[in-house]
Every structure is written in C-alpha cells, then in structure tokens.
Motif scaffolding. Sequence first.
Motif, PDB file in Angstrom:
ATOM      1  N   ASN A  38      10.090   2.680   6.188  1.00 26.60           N
ATOM      2  CA  ASN A  38       9.492   3.409   4.936  1.00 26.60           C
ATOM      3  C   ASN A  38      11.064   3.865   4.355  1.00 26.60           C
ATOM      4  N   ARG A  39      11.901   3.060   4.338  1.00 25.23           N
ATOM      5  CA  ARG A  39      13.043   3.313   3.532  1.00 25.23           C
ATOM      6  C   ARG A  39      13.890   4.255   4.441  1.00 25.23           C
ATOM      7  N   GLU A  40      13.851   4.676   5.799  1.00 27.80           N
ATOM      8  CA  GLU A  40      14.330   5.584   6.536  1.00 27.80           C
ATOM      9  C   GLU A  40      15.175   4.747   7.683  1.00 27.80           C
ATOM     10  N   ILE A  41      16.408   4.900   8.329  1.00 29.82           N
ATOM     11  CA  ILE A  41      16.790   4.145   9.103  1.00 29.82           C
ATOM     12  C   ILE A  41      16.270   4.877  10.391  1.00 29.82           C
ATOM     13  N   VAL A  42      15.968   3.953  11.570  1.00 28.64           N
ATOM     14  CA  VAL A  42      15.481   4.492  12.659  1.00 28.64           C
ATOM     15  C   VAL A  42      16.586   4.258  13.753  1.00 28.64           C
ATOM     16  N   THR A  43      17.144   5.201  14.315  1.00 26.56           N
ATOM     17  CA  THR A  43      18.095   4.835  15.529  1.00 26.56           C
ATOM     18  C   THR A  43      17.417   4.494  16.739  1.00 26.56           C
ATOM     19  N   TYR A  47      13.453   4.405  18.872  1.00 28.23           N
ATOM     20  CA  TYR A  47      12.549   3.344  19.088  1.00 28.23           C
ATOM     21  C   TYR A  47      11.350   3.472  19.996  1.00 28.23           C
ATOM     22  N   GLN A  48      11.392   4.094  20.933  1.00 29.36           N
ATOM     23  CA  GLN A  48      10.262   4.457  21.600  1.00 29.36           C
ATOM     24  C   GLN A  48       9.268   5.513  21.365  1.00 29.36           C
ATOM     25  N   SER A  49       9.842   6.455  20.508  1.00 29.51           N
ATOM     26  CA  SER A  49       9.033   7.676  19.988  1.00 29.51           C
ATOM     27  C   SER A  49       8.695   7.565  18.381  1.00 29.51           C
ATOM     28  N   THR A  50       9.060   6.394  17.818  1.00 24.88           N
ATOM     29  CA  THR A  50       8.771   6.152  16.546  1.00 24.88           C
ATOM     30  C   THR A  50       7.507   5.446  16.070  1.00 24.88           C
ATOM     31  N   LYS A  51       6.125   6.286  15.750  1.00 19.64           N
ATOM     32  CA  LYS A  51       5.122   5.712  15.715  1.00 19.64           C
ATOM     33  C   LYS A  51       4.865   4.612  14.337  1.00 19.64           C
TER      34      LYS A  51
END
Length: 67
Positions: A38-43, A47-51
């Motif tokens: 959703n247009r936000e970089i995920v570090t 990865y394991q915690s971002t639902k």
Amino acid sequence: MNIRVNGEKIELSSTVKVIEDLLVFFELQERLVIVEQNREIVTKEEYQSTKLGDGDEIELVHFVGGG
C-alpha cells in the motif's frame, strides 16, 4: 483473500497471512526483494510481522542477474 501484486489481482489461500508467507508463495524467500505494501516500503525485519489484508496492493521488486 484478494490482493494485487505488481498490478495483477490474485486470490491467496488462507495460509498466506504475512509478507513472509507471500514471498514463500512466489518462491522469492531466498532472494533480495524490495516489498511495498500500500505504497509503504516493508523492511526485511518486518516480513514476519506485517499482515496482509484483503484489497492490499503489493509491489515486489527482485533483481535478476545475467550478463
């Protein structure tokens, strides 16, 4: 759950719940990948915690070597 990955609508099984699961689904877990949700970089540490949620827009960028 339905999400968009690189502009393509896909339906995921209920076993894909977080970003890490999505990378395993696409067999990208061992590669250097940039993930945007959703247009936000995920570090990588997230990865394991971002639902994932229904309707999310995900961009996956991975590098391909060659010569």
